[in-house]
Every structure is written in structure tokens, then in C-alpha cells.
Design a protein around this motif. Structure first.
Motif, short mmCIF file in Angstrom:
data_model
loop_
_atom_site.label_atom_id
_atom_site.label_comp_id
_atom_site.label_asym_id
_atom_site.label_seq_id
_atom_site.Cartn_x
_atom_site.Cartn_y
_atom_site.Cartn_z
N ASP A 250 -2.22 1.97 5.99
CA ASP A 250 -3.16 1.01 5.33
C ASP A 250 -2.57 -0.45 5.15
O ASP A 250 -3.15 -1.25 5.18
N LYS B 223 0.83 -1.42 -0.13
CA LYS B 223 -0.06 -0.03 -0.09
C LYS B 223 0.84 1.45 0.03
O LYS B 223 1.96 1.10 0.41
N THR C 3 -3.35 -1.96 8.33
CA THR C 3 -4.60 -2.35 8.73
C THR C 3 -5.22 -3.66 7.70
O THR C 3 -5.76 -4.50 8.08
#
Ligand code: ZN
Length: 367
Positions: A139, A134, A142
Motif C-alpha cells: 500500500d 501505511k 501504491t
């Protein structure tokens, strides 16, 4: 003649076994758990390492490991002109295929590679590495979390990123811990050990991790022919399975094994020491009142026990070494006390359980 042939073959096979098992890393199982030897940070040509994944499988089998994870840098691909790498799962797939015929588990992992904070981190037990690539670091974390990953912070003491070698827990890391996106921290990485990282682990309830982070060859980096070993993580699992390793990592049941040092939390260390060392009274030495105690070590560690009791020994000073896979006798001068039993207290100099803190062993014997 036949008998001599048998003896000769027996000699040959014993010799072959001795040669074969010599470099295998050996620690006994502990009460209720299997001791699983893992290296969870490894590179190949699929990021910045210099060997093909099959070599990693062969090295791990030679070292007697239970599990490895090939954790290629997602964002750092220095050989991409020669080895285009559009699928970040290839290293795992090739290793898994190579390990099929062997008793070695391959854990699907990857390395999220950023400047500090948050630095580098490994995500294990992932489903698809490509999806973790990412633009923003948060991100990537996550997505790893959404895949059910166990994530640990790599080499927080690395002087290329942290000039003074002293790890600092940033607000970014605090946020990751808060969100349950970060679960462990490397206290041992390759040739380095960080007391500061151990302190961060213990203050933030992060799992203690030790890895090789190997890029070249294990044999050269850790002087295997001279008797060296790679840093490994001992994970205590209910059974010998990837799921048990995952559960053990999340539960914090780990000890890092680095040079001759064992590192981890006291409640994990104590059962390991119990399993590695046995103390047995052999009665009095000759006609004397010196009590003979046999100490047996069933592990690869060379134990260094420092006598913290008031008792003196007959032949030795207070530092007692117990070589790997061997027994020795110490003779304790016990006549100075007037009781039915005596207790010896040892500080285990090669077992670290906290900042400036070593494990201790107390053993009681009948007179
Ligand atoms: Zn790495």
C-alpha cells in the motif's frame, strides 16, 4: 604601492577561492546534458539521523551539490520521545526554507522502511509523506506510485538484512518492477559498493543509484579534511531543475561516484569519459620517433588507464594515472607500425560498466 596592493589582493582572493572550492565535487557537463551532482538518501533528527535539516543544506552547499533529498524513515522514529514528529514532511519543509537563499535544490522524499522483502526504499518527488505511511508495504508503494514518485531499493547488500551481502531479487521485487512501482537500486550506499546490485540493475532495467545515506556528519564519515568526498549520483539532465533530475532518473542517465570509482551503464559512461578526458598529439619527442600524447583530466576522478594496445611507452608501463584537474604527457613508441595513424586502446580501471566489466577508450592519432 598600489600595484603591490593589487597583487596582494589577487593573491589573497586566489588563495580564498582555492580553499573554498577544494571540497566541491566537480565533473564537467557532457554532450547535450548538464551533470547534476545529487545525494538522494540523507537522514536528520526527524528520523534516526543526528543533525538538524539546516546542517544538511550547509553540507551540500560546501560540497557543491545541485540537489539533495532528506529521506526520513517513515516507520522508524527512534527520537520520537524527544522530537515528536507527527508531520513526516517537516524535514523537507525546513530544508527547503534553509536552501531558499542558495543555489541548492531540495527534492521531497521519504524512506519506506521494511524487513526484506522488500527491505528499505526511497520514494522521491512525492507530494505528501504522511499519506505513504501505511500498514502494508504494498500500500505504501501504491501510494508513492500514485504521487508520481521515483522509487529505488536501498542497500540491497546490507548485511543486517542480507547476511551474505549478496542481493537477491525476490518475487515481491519482481512484482514491484512489473507494476512500475520500483525504478532504481542502490549500487553504492555509504561505505559499500555492490557488484550484485549493479547486475540486478542491468538485468531488470533499474536505474543505477549511489547515495551517502548519511546519519552523522559528512565531514567525519568521509574524511573531508583529508580530501575525501561523499558518494554522489551524477544525473544527466537537460537543464538544472528538479524536473530534469526526475526525467534523468526515470531515463536511467546516472553514474554513481564512489571513492575513485565511477559506476553506471556504458552508454551513459562513455559521454562522461569523453567530457572528462582529452587526448592531444604534441608531435614527436625531440629528434626521436616517440609520439607525445597529452592527456588532460577535467574532473575530480583520478583516472587509471590500462594500455591494451600493442604499443609500448617510453617512460611508463601499461598503467597510466591521470590526476584530477591536471594534464600529463605519455610518449608512445610508434616506429614499429607502418601506417599513417595509430590507435591506442585503454581499459579505464576506475570506470565500471557491468559485472567484471570496465569502460574502454580508443583514441586515434595521425603519425
Ligand atoms: Zn536510509
Amino acid at each position: 604601492m598600489r600595484f603591490l596592493t593589487f597583487i596582494y589582493l589577487l593573491f589573497l582572493s586566489t588563495f580564498a577561492i582555492a580553499q573554498d572550492t577544494d571540497r566541491k565535487i566537480q565533473f564537467p557537463d557532457v554532450d547535450g546534458y548538464k551533470t547534476l551532482k545529487c545525494d538522494l538518501h540523507i537522514h536528520t533528527v526527524f528520523s534516526d539521523g543526528t543533525v538538524w535539516p539546516t546542517i544538511r543544506v550547509e553540507e551540500a552547499i560546501k560540497d557543491g551539490l545541485d540537489a539533495i533529498s532528506l529521506t526520513e524513515h517513515l516507520e522508524y522514529q527512534p527520537w520520537s520521545a524527544d522530537i515528536p514528529h507527527p508531520d513526516r514532511n517537516r524535514s523537507y519543509i525546513i530544508a527547503k526554507e534553509a536552501a531558499k537563499a542558495h543555489d541548492l535544490m531540495i527534492i521531497h522524499g521519504t524512506e519506506i522502511t521494511r524487513q526484506l522483502p522488500p527491505g528499505h526504499a526511497n520514494a522521491l518527488f512525492i507530494e505528501d509523506a504522511n499519506k505513504i505511511l501505511k500498514k502494508e508495504a504494498i500500500d505504501a508503494y501504491t501510494e508513492a506510485h500514485n504521487q508520481g514518485a521515483f522509487v529505488f531499493w536501498n542497500h540491497p547488500n546490507w548485511v543486517n538484512q542480507e547476511k551474505d551481502g549478496l542481493p537477491q531479487l525476490s518475487d515481491f521485487h519482481k512484482e514491484l518492477i512489473e507494476k512500475d512501482y520500483l525504478h532504481g537500486i542502490e549500487v553504492v550506499n555509504d561505505l559499500t559498493y555492490s557488484e550484485g546490485a549493479l547486475d540486478i540493475a542491468q538485468k531488470n532495467n533499474l536505474t543505477v543509484i549511489g547515495t551517502s545515506d548519511i546519519h552523522g556528519l559528512i565531514d567525519w564519515q568521509y574524511d573531508i579534511p583529508e580530501g575525501g568526498h561523499r558518494p554522489v549520483l551524477l544525473v544527466f539532465g537537460e537543464e538544472r531543475s528538479i524536473e530534469s533530475i526526475r526525467e534523468g532518473l526515470f531515463a536511467g542517465r546516472t553514474i554513481a561516484w564512489y571513492y575513485n570509482i565511477l559506476v553506471g551503464n556504458e552508454e551513459v559512461m562513455n559521454p562522461l569519459l569523453d567530457a572528462c578526458l582529452q587526448f592531444k598529439s604534441k608531435g614527436y619527442f625531440g629528434n626521436s620517433t616517440a609520439l607525445e600524447i597529452e592527456i588532460t583530466n577535467t574532473s575530480d576522478a583520478r583516472f587509471m588507464l590500462f594500455n591494451e594496445s600493442a604499443f609500448e611507452f617510453y617512460e611508463h608501463n601499461d598503467l597510466i594515472e591521470v590526476q584530477p584537474h591536471s594534464s600529463r604527457i605519455i610518449r608512445v613508441l610508434v616506429d614499429s607500425v607502418d601506417s599513417d595513424s595509430i590507435t591506442l586502446n585503454f581499459k579505464v580501471m576506475n570506470a565500471v560498466i557491468g559485472k567484471k566489466k570496465n569502460a574502454t577508450i580508443d583514441v586515434t592519432f595521425d603519425r
